[in-house]
Design an enzyme around this catalytic site. Structure first.
Site, short mmCIF file in Angstrom:
data_model
loop_
_atom_site.label_atom_id
_atom_site.label_comp_id
_atom_site.label_asym_id
_atom_site.label_seq_id
_atom_site.Cartn_x
_atom_site.Cartn_y
_atom_site.Cartn_z
N LEU A 620 0.84 -1.21 0.00
CA LEU A 620 0.00 0.00 0.00
C LEU A 620 0.86 1.25 0.00
O LEU A 620 0.86 2.04 -0.93
CB LEU A 620 -0.91 -0.01 1.23
CG LEU A 620 -1.58 1.32 1.60
CD1 LEU A 620 -2.56 1.74 0.52
CD2 LEU A 620 -2.27 1.22 2.96
N ASP A 621 1.60 1.41 1.06
CA ASP A 621 2.48 2.58 1.24
C ASP A 621 3.77 2.07 1.89
O ASP A 621 3.85 2.01 3.10
CB ASP A 621 1.77 3.60 2.14
CG ASP A 621 2.66 4.78 2.51
OD1 ASP A 621 3.72 4.95 1.88
OD2 ASP A 621 2.30 5.52 3.44
N PRO A 622 4.74 1.62 1.05
CA PRO A 622 4.86 1.88 -0.37
C PRO A 622 4.19 0.81 -1.23
O PRO A 622 4.17 -0.35 -0.87
CB PRO A 622 6.36 1.88 -0.58
CG PRO A 622 6.85 0.87 0.44
CD PRO A 622 5.95 1.00 1.62
N ARG A 739 6.10 13.08 1.73
CA ARG A 739 5.29 11.88 1.97
C ARG A 739 5.08 11.77 3.48
O ARG A 739 6.04 11.89 4.24
CB ARG A 739 5.99 10.63 1.43
CG ARG A 739 5.90 10.48 -0.08
CD ARG A 739 6.87 9.44 -0.59
NE ARG A 739 6.81 8.20 0.17
CZ ARG A 739 6.02 7.16 -0.13
NH1 ARG A 739 5.21 7.22 -1.17
NH2 ARG A 739 6.04 6.07 0.61
#
Length: 940
Positions: A620-622, A739
């Site tokens: 997802l993130d990342p 981010r």
């Protein structure tokens, strides 16, 4: 009188043991203090036994042996009784060379490199216990199985057999009363209770005596005739059961006279018979039973029990041993023939008759798929009886209906825990000294001090099966092949692809779910917490759990990688580099959701040279964040635009209605990692200026309210090094790149208070060394430097420490840090906090989580027009299915794995989803799974 080796009591034997071993070995000379431990029994709520009693502990302590006892308030003998006997109460058993228990140890609690003694139930390759055996091999456990401790004549020296017999018989009489009532008969058996209803076997025998008086006076229905009890075996189990039976009015007959005794018997007296091997085992080729021949060639014999004895029995008390090569006492077909209706008794017309003579089975052997083919699962103390309809092959809990009552509890002696402990401990005590000196780290063949009784009972040692038990591997294989053959046309589709998934955390479910949609693909799920792997694997087709500690056992890791086509590494981040190195060495592709930065710099070239790919940042993130960002960047550039800024924030949160704690946060992934995000510091680009936040404390101060999702009342803070994405995303024209992470308002307040109290310290401290359960307020007071502080003083100390901030103090109170809730200190303050909050911040049944992702992208078009484009993704979890975090991390990983295997992603070396040929096919599949986003923009 109890006798072993010519000695008449445990003290004499213990003295003999010590003097005997001194001649062959100097104790403690190479391993220091001699320490053993008694672990708590945690296999079920009824297990209150211990392998030895306080009296036995006292004898060991008097001989210089230190005895650790793991705390348990369920054990029939109290911790205080053990402590008074000289034991040390300790949660931590790692200093002991020998750890003893009664029942098997949960796999995750096995301590590596130890000698254990317990009933492992692995000697028949029992399918349910093969993961335990694998774990013992994996963790270099030396297991001494009580069941295989025998003397020179093959007789067991340690067993609960007598109390299994006593308890099993009591339960069977109790069940018989209930079954007869269900058939329409009130009988004196109704007054017999379950075994655990009696304080001792003496009390149970008194109840049996009173039952006998009622039977003797004619209170059983006359049309029953004589009820018969058949006891198989002549060992301790059978003898214990007969102790209770003999309290009832009875007559014993030879098995061959059972028919005559039943047909001419009196309802005021029970008929009993004891059946030995020679009474029902006959050579297939004809002739008489020969014990020596049977031991050597059991396949040459068959059982005629169903023909000559079973038709005349009312109750079977089965205590016989059965091995896989032995004839069964009763097969399924045999049992069907026993359900013949009894003839009605005309004198009792209008009264309900018994449906058939065969009423109940007390299967004290508790051996599923054993001597009774139709007994496929044990009953439990909570639900002690199954009504088994042999005609249909189905069973149910309850008493009413057609069938035979089965009571097959596998831990009956736990219902008489103190007596059983005394009895078993007296038998085990003489063998403990040599067991203590059987250090698991020493080679098995060098255990010269061991007697045959102990050495021949060791199943695993030094990571392998010992010579006596090598057969288990072959037997296991034969059982598995037999099951596969039994499937016949229902056999699974042939497997052509194999995926190794490392780690059984919260996000692997969707990965496996996606992969196993392909019926020709098999998954091996490897974890050092094998219970988690088993729970997940049981949900999916073609998925097998396996015990693996990747750090401790690189050889097994290598073998697993070699056996699979691709590896998915979802282990903690510090393990990925080692896995990647092995994958490169063995030329096996690898996929992970973790950051590319965890790999060593040369990994890319090494992977290319090996001809493999290593996909990172595919969650997802990342992961999804990269795909959505790059899709936008590439589209803008194709249309002639230029990226001027990029702000990206993501958060995995509880849904608003579930954010009911001071942190407004719950764990949908690794708890430790979830709390650690605040400690990484941050670096970002802000209007051309590089901003560095170099500590957790400064990062907490960077947390700001945000209106990105106005309805959610959120806070945001930068996450790690954002500046690298200017190059990674090829957006060199951007002067702002951030981010970050999203949390609910209130998160920063609670985190700041925890940080100020020192709970984010990763420094090991002596106060955390003793792993013993203590109230959290005591731990907090110790951290404050005032271990004896009362609640009022502690509150004042904490209030000053958090800057006299009322909101922080309230948050700390609501988290339970002032409470009596128990905590086991870990190595550091931070790990202790994470362990404590793991349960408090867990999702409850019916709760759902939420994933929020938002990109804000500044764009300049050729005509100098300015645009701000927003890409927003909101995903809610399913309370009855996967969490949003699990889906958004696990699905992209599964999709990427499948696309690499199928050739849809062609990559070499280390890659992340930032190139069009990688992210395009990925994001298309991700959207097809319902993980979608919305885009909006405005010009200014």
């Amino acid at each position: 009188m109890w006798r072993v080796r010519g000695y008449t009591n445990s003290k004499q034997i213990l003295n003999y043991s010590f003097s005997s071993y001194r001649n062959s070995r100097t104790f403690g000379s190479d391993h220091g203090e001699r320490i053993m431990a008694i672990r708590r029994e945690d296999i079920n709520v009824w297990e209150r036994r211990s392998p030895i009693s306080p009296a036995h502990v006292s004898e060991l302590v008097n001989k210089g042996i230190k005895v650790l006892v793991q705390p348990s308030t369920r054990r029939a003998y109290t911790m205080d009784e053990y402590e008074r006997a000289g034991a040390t109460i300790s949660e931590d058993l790692t200093s002991a060379s020998l750890i003893i228990g009664v029942k098997s140890v949960p796999i995750d609690l096995l301590i590596p490199n130890k000698t254990y003694a317990f009933f492992s139930h692995t000697i028949k390759a029992q399918e349910a216990n093969m993961p335990l055996m694998d774990a013992m091999l994996e963790k270099n456990i030396r297991i001494i199985d009580y069941e295989k401790m025998v003397d020179e004549k093959g007789r067991r020296v340690c067993a609960f057999g007598k109390f299994a017999g006593v308890g099993g018989m009591i339960n069977t009489l109790h069940g018989l009363g209930l079954r007869l009532l269900a058939l329409g008969h009130h009988t004196p058996f109704m007054y017999m209770g379950s075994t655990h209803n009696y304080k001792s076997s003496r009390a149970a025998k008194l109840a049996a005596y009173e039952l006998g008086e009622d039977i003797k006076s004619g209170k059983l229905p006359k049309h029953f005739g004589a009820l018969s009890f058949v006891f198989t075996g002549s060992g301790n189990v059978s003898q214990g059961a007969q102790e209770i039976f003999q309290e009832l009015p009875h007559v014993y007959v030879h098995p061959h006279d059972l028919k005559k005794a039943v047909e001419g018997g009196d309802h005021r007296k029970l008929v009993g018979t004891v059946v030995r091997r020679e009474d029902y085992l006959v050579p297939i080729a004809g002739g008489k039973f020969d014990a020596a021949e049977y031991e050597a060639h059991p396949e040459r014999y068959r059982s005629n029990f169903a023909e000559t004895i079973a038709p005349y029995m009312s109750v079977l008390i089965n205590g016989t041993y059965w091995g896989p090569e032995n004839p069964r006492l009763l097969t399924n077909d045999d049992a069907k023939n026993l359900l013949k209706p009894l003839a009605r008794t005309s004198a009792y017309d209008g009264c309900p008759n018994l449906p058939h003579r065969f009423l109940a089975i007390g299967d004290i052997s508790a051996d599923p798929d054993g001597s009774l083919e139709f007994m496929t699962e044990c009953t439990t103390i909570e639900y002690p009886f199954h009504l088994y309809d042999i005609k249909t092959g189905s069973s149910q809990i309850g008493m009413a209906g057609d069938g035979v009552l089965i009571c097959s509890i596998d831990n009956v002696p736990a219902q008489l825990p103190r007596e059983a402990t005394d009895y078993f401990g007296r038998l085990l005590l003489p063998w403990i000294p040599e067991m203590i000196d059987s250090h698991a780290t020493e080679p098995f063949e060098k255990q010269t001090h061991l007697s045959g009784t102990i050495k021949n009972a060791i199943i695993t040692s030094n990571g392998t099966l010992t010579p006596n038990f090598k057969y288990i591997a072959d037997l296991r294989k034969r059982i598995e092949e037999s099951k596969a053959r039994a499937l016949g046309p229902n056999r699974p589709v042939p497997i052509t692809k194999r995926v190794l998934v490392l780690g059984a955390g919260m996000t692997v479910g969707p990965t496996i779910d996606y992969l196993t949609r392909d019926k020709q693909l098999a998954v091996t799920l490897a974890s050092n917490v094998v219970s988690e792997a088993e729970a997940i694997a049981s949900t999916y087709r073609n998925t097998s759990p396996v015990m693996l500690d990747a750090k401790q056992n690189p050889e097994k890791l290598a073998q697993l990688i070699k056996d699979h086509d691709i590896v998915v590494s979802q282990l903690p981040y510090e393990n990925h580099n080692a896995v990647a190195r092995k994958c490169i060495e063995l030329k096996t592709n690898m996929i992970s959701s973790s950051y590319e930065a965890v790999l060593e710099p040369e990994a890319h070239e090494a992977a290319k040279e090996a001809g493999i790919c290593i996909g990172m940042e595919l969650g997802l993130d990342p992961g999804i964040d990269h795909m959505l960002a790059m899709e936008c960047f590439d589209d803008v550039k194709e249309e002639g635009g230029m990226i001027t800024s990029f702000l990206s924030y993501c958060g995995g949160l509880p849904a608003p209605e579930c954010a009911d704690n001071p942190l407004r946060y719950k764990f949908s992934w690794n708890p430790r990692a979830g709390l650690m995000t605040i400690m990484h510091g941050a670096k970002y680009l802000w209007y051309g200026k590089t901003v560095t936040v170099d500590s957790g404390e400064r990062l907490i101060n960077e947390i700001r309210s945000t209106d990105q999702f106005p309805g959610f009342r959120l806070e945001e803070y930068p996450n790690r090094d954002s500046t690298v994405y200017k190059e990674k995303y090829n957006i060199q024209t951007a002067d702002t790149v951030i981010r970050g992470t999203l949390r609910y308002e209130g998160f920063s307040t609670a985190m700041s208070g925890l940080y100020q109290l020192g709970f984010y310290s990763l420094r090991e401290h002596p106060m955390f060394a003793e792993a013993r359960e203590i109230p959290f307020h005591v731990l907090l007071a110790t951290i404050m430097g005032r271990p004896d502080a009362g609640l009022s003083e502690l509150t004042s100390l904490v209030y000053e420490k958090v800057g006299r901030d009322d909101a922080k103090l309230q948050a700390i109170k609501e988290l339970g840090l002032f409470s009596d809730e128990p905590v086991i200190p870990q190595k550091t303050a931070f790990d202790t906090l994470a362990e404590f909050l793991k349960t408090k911040l867990a999702y409850k049944d019916g709760e759902r989580d939420l994933v929020l992702l938002r990109h804000q992208i500044g764009i300049e078009w050729p005509e100098k027009k300015q645009e701000t484009r927003s890409i927003t993704m909101i995903q809610y979890g399913d309370p009855n299915g996967f969490s949003a975090m699990a889906r958004t991390v696990g699905l992209p990983v599964g999709i990427a794995t499948k696309q690499v295997m199928d050739g849809d992603i062609k990559a070499s070396g280390v890659f992340t989803p930032v190139k069009r040929e990688i992210y395009k096919p990925l994001v298309k599949k991700v959207r097809a799974e319902g993980i979608t986003s919305k885009s909006s923009s405005y010009f200014h």
